[in-house]
Design an enzyme around this catalytic site. Sequence first.
Site, PDB file in Angstrom:
ATOM      1  N   SER A 230     -81.608 -37.585 -34.262  1.00 35.85           N
ATOM      2  CA  SER A 230     -81.479 -36.230 -33.733  1.00 35.85           C
ATOM      3  C   SER A 230     -82.344 -35.253 -34.529  1.00 35.85           C
ATOM      4  O   SER A 230     -83.561 -35.459 -34.615  1.00 35.85           O
ATOM      5  CB  SER A 230     -79.998 -35.833 -33.732  1.00 35.85           C
ATOM      6  N   ASP A 317     -77.770 -39.363 -22.904  1.00 37.63           N
ATOM      7  CA  ASP A 317     -77.684 -38.453 -24.052  1.00 37.63           C
ATOM      8  C   ASP A 317     -77.555 -37.015 -23.552  1.00 37.63           C
ATOM      9  O   ASP A 317     -78.462 -36.499 -22.900  1.00 37.63           O
ATOM     10  CB  ASP A 317     -78.950 -38.599 -24.911  1.00 37.63           C
ATOM     11  N   HIS A 356     -75.155 -39.612 -27.299  1.00 31.18           N
ATOM     12  CA  HIS A 356     -76.068 -39.103 -28.329  1.00 31.18           C
ATOM     13  C   HIS A 356     -75.991 -39.852 -29.662  1.00 31.18           C
ATOM     14  O   HIS A 356     -76.956 -39.867 -30.412  1.00 31.18           O
ATOM     15  CB  HIS A 356     -75.792 -37.619 -28.559  1.00 31.18           C
TER      16      HIS A 356
END
Length: 382
Positions: A230, A317, A356
Site C-alpha cells: 500500500s 481491493d 486490500h
Amino acid sequence: MRKRNESVTLEHERPAGPPEPGCSLRHNLRLAGARPHGEPAMKRPLGRRNGLWFRLRKLLIWLLGVYIAIPFLVKICPAIQVKLVFLNFVRVPYFIDLKRPQDQGLNHTYNHYLQPEEDVTIGVWHTVPAALWKDAQGKGQPWYEDTLGSNYPVILYLHGNAGTRGGDHRVELYKVLSSLGYHVVTFDYRGWGDSLGTPSERGMTYDALHVFDWIKARSGDNPVYIWGHSLGTGVATNLVRRLCERETPPDALILESPFTNIREEAKSHPFSVIYRYFPGFDWFFLDTITMSGIKFANDENVKYISCSLLILHAEDDPVVPFHLGKKLYNIAAPSRSFRDYKVQFVPFHRDLGYRHKYIYRSPELPRILREFLGKSEHAHHH
C-alpha cells in the site's frame, strides 16, 4: 289523565340543581374535545410535522455548510491532509505492547530500536525463519543479528499507512514468510507506533534506507528483498530507486497493492468519493498533498529501478483500485531499466476475497514467491 301529563312534563323540565356526580367531568371533557366551527381536525399533528421538517432542514443546511467548509479548511491547514495521507495517529490494534512481539504470537522475534537521525528513533522487529524458532528462545539482540549472516534470505517489509508493525494482517504475513524460510525485518516509520519523529515522505524513505543498510552490514552474501504494501510501496520504490542510483540494488522488489502516484491514489480512495466531483477538487485536495512534499511517485521511480519486480494485487481491493496496480505494471514492464530483469504481475481473482490486505492467505503465495525469487536471484547474479 291531565295530572299524569303534567307529571311527565315536570319530570322533563326538572329545575337546575346541584349537578349529578360525574356529570360536570363529562361536560368538561366534551368542551375540551370540542373545536370551533370550521377549524381543521389535524392542526396539532400538522404542527408537529412542520416542527420535524424544520429541524431536518436545519440539520441539512448545517451538513451542507460543513461539506463546503471542509475543502477550504484543508486548503488553509495542509497539515490536515498530511494526517489523512499518513494516518499515523490511528493505532490499531490498540493496547498492544510493541516491545513484546511474543504477545502477538511471534515467539521468534526480537524488538529493538535504531536511530536514523538525531531526535529520531524507530522501533524494529526482526523475525527469524521458523526453522530457527527453537534456537531463538531466550536469545538477545547479538544472537538475532548474527543469524542474519546465516544461510537464509532476508525480507525488509515496509508497511502501509495507519496502524503499527504489530497490525494483525502484518503479523500474519510475517508468520507466512518466516515459515517459508525468510528473515523478516520490519519497523515503524518515524511518527508511527513507538517510533519518535515527525512523518514525512523524505523521513520515511530515509528510515527505510537506514534499516536496509543495517541489514546489509550483517547479512553477508544472503539475498535481501524489499516488500512494500500500500503506502509502503511508495516508500519501497523511493528506496530502491535510491539504492539503484548508488549501485547497491536489492535482489528483488515486491509491491503488494501498489498505486501509480499519491495523486491518483487519493482521487480513487474511498474517502474521496463524496468530494470527487466537487468543483476544484484537484486544487483543494490533490494540490495540497503535492505542496506538502508528498508524491510517492511509483510510476516515475520504476523507470529508474534495475532489479526484478513482482506486483501482487487483488481485483476486489477497495482501497487501492486494481487498475492502478495494473497501470503501474504497464509502465514498468517496457521500461529499459528492467530489460535484464523479470517483471511479473500476479492478479488475485475477486472471488477469493483478499481485498486490500489479505493476500497472505493465498495458498498460492509460497509457490509464487519460490518461483519468482528463485528466478530473480538468478537474474540478479547472472
